[in-house]
Design an enzyme around this catalytic site. Sequence first.
Site, PDB file in Angstrom:
ATOM      1  N   SER A   2     -32.679 -56.884   9.409  1.00 23.97           N
ATOM      2  CA  SER A   2     -33.658 -57.773   9.860  1.00 23.97           C
ATOM      3  C   SER A   2     -34.489 -58.518   8.795  1.00 23.97           C
ATOM      4  CB  SER A   2     -34.749 -57.034  10.484  1.00 23.97           C
ATOM      5  OG  SER A   2     -35.470 -55.889   9.709  1.00 23.97           O
ATOM      6  N   GLY A   3     -34.423 -58.344   7.621  1.00 22.19           N
ATOM      7  CA  GLY A   3     -35.316 -58.779   6.725  1.00 22.19           C
ATOM      8  C   GLY A   3     -36.451 -57.940   6.149  1.00 22.19           C
ATOM      9  N   PHE A   5     -36.019 -55.448   4.368  1.00 24.96           N
ATOM     10  CA  PHE A   5     -36.126 -54.622   2.990  1.00 24.96           C
ATOM     11  C   PHE A   5     -36.115 -55.810   2.097  1.00 24.96           C
ATOM     12  CE2 PHE A   5     -33.875 -53.408  -0.835  1.00 24.96           C
ATOM     13  CZ  PHE A   5     -34.080 -52.042  -0.815  1.00 24.96           C
ATOM     14  N   ASP A  55     -39.290 -54.944  10.212  1.00 27.43           N
ATOM     15  CA  ASP A  55     -40.345 -53.712   9.900  1.00 27.43           C
ATOM     16  C   ASP A  55     -41.074 -54.036   8.530  1.00 27.43           C
ATOM     17  OD1 ASP A  55     -37.944 -53.287   8.402  1.00 27.43           O
ATOM     18  OD2 ASP A  55     -38.260 -51.243   8.216  1.00 27.43           O
ATOM     19  N   ASP A 174     -25.826 -47.059   5.790  1.00 26.78           N
ATOM     20  CA  ASP A 174     -25.398 -48.149   4.998  1.00 26.78           C
ATOM     21  C   ASP A 174     -26.012 -48.199   3.741  1.00 26.78           C
ATOM     22  OD1 ASP A 174     -28.531 -48.898   5.924  1.00 26.78           O
ATOM     23  OD2 ASP A 174     -28.008 -50.509   4.638  1.00 26.78           O
ATOM     24  N   CYS A 214      -5.063 -44.358   1.099  1.00 28.55           N
ATOM     25  CA  CYS A 214      -5.483 -45.944   0.877  1.00 28.55           C
ATOM     26  C   CYS A 214      -4.459 -46.787   0.112  1.00 28.55           C
ATOM     27  CB  CYS A 214      -6.874 -45.955   0.375  1.00 28.55           C
ATOM     28  SG  CYS A 214      -6.862 -46.104  -1.466  1.00 28.55           S
ATOM     29  N   CYS A 217      -4.528 -46.189  -3.755  1.00 30.55           N
ATOM     30  CA  CYS A 217      -4.054 -44.771  -4.245  1.00 30.55           C
ATOM     31  C   CYS A 217      -2.348 -44.677  -4.026  1.00 30.55           C
ATOM     32  CB  CYS A 217      -4.711 -43.548  -3.565  1.00 30.55           C
ATOM     33  SG  CYS A 217      -6.333 -43.406  -3.955  1.00 30.55           S
TER      34      CYS A 217
HETATM   35 ZN   LIG Z   1      -7.421 -43.886  -2.134  1.00 31.82          ZN
END
Ligand SMILES: [Zn+2]
Length: 366
Positions: A2-3, A5, A55, A174, A214, A217
């Site tokens: 929201s801004g 932070f 906030d 997050d 992944c 890897c």
């Molecule tokens: Zn990986």
Amino acid sequence: DSGGFQIFAMPNDRSMSEEGAKFLSYVDGKHILLTPERSIETQIAIGSDIMMVLDQCVPSTVDESIARAAMELSNRWALRSLAARGDSPQSMFAIVQGACYENLRRESAAFLSQHPFDGFALGGLAVGESKQEREDTVEYAAAMLPTDRPRYLMGVGTPIDLLEAVHRGMDMFDCIIPTAHAEQGVAYTWKGKILLRRGAYRDQEAAIDANCKCKVCTTYSRAYLHQLIKTQEPLGRTLVGIHNIHFYHELMRTMREHILADTFLAFYEATRPWLAASDEEFPVKKPNLRPKAATELGDYEVHRSSAGFHNIRQKSSGEIMHSVIPPEEEAFALYVNQSRFLERIAKEEEVVIWDVGMGAAANVMA
Ligand SMILES: [Zn+2]
């Protein structure tokens, strides 16, 4: 987001009022007024799936009166945000504030829970408190939130932080850590973190994590990633970041499976020491600290001259003996060479030494 932070993170570039936060644009120097309505209008425009109320976040270590004022303002702004949502189908989460004060968190949670938000976030953490304070706050604050709506811990954390927070009842997070730490070559795995910068990984053909599926890897070696990180190739942080995000998703998915199977507690206890580990396979060797040789005796200490040789200093007077010429050199110049001492003992000549008490004889003998 929201801004909220940004209001917190740019304290010198904005002024606060009931209406909103006023910023100076870094682009053209114009005043920008960020109100709850403006924040929601923007979030509707970008089409975010989850909108956050505007906030006021304050450092988690502030006095109670400051924390209370910010929490009460955040509650009023939350209602204005809710009103500004209109008939948007996007979700909206409220943000519980109150720093590390249990009574304030309780008040904030009780107030916000009465309103039709789709989820609830804990804000104002990971901004100055200790790990223990954060875990305690999360524990009691999570218990104050409705059980039928998602709980979101803002700005947290490392894999072990996520495990600890899920254990205390949180669902969502997050954080910039997976990609920000990738820049330093920190890779997260089920066996803790790996610091790819270290020389131990220079020649390793193995992947970051042999069991990881992944793309990084299954394609690249630790040695290659080590090289990219050491030479600050941007590709290094991109690749390590891709692995880290994959691992974070894997961690969250696994925790969810254990919660659904009702085996989370056993998983938590078994996984906790591993996630907290660092360079398990190639531990950093502790420096071999040998006890230091004594360099003092009574009023005297060994002193190192600016020329690099050692001499003796009297502590009480500060006087340094052999301050300019090293003791060995001085002994040779004054006593050994002048008396042709070496020559004479080579001929097994008889030598008589008269010592008048200034250490000359001892020097010659040495
Ligand atoms: Zn990986």
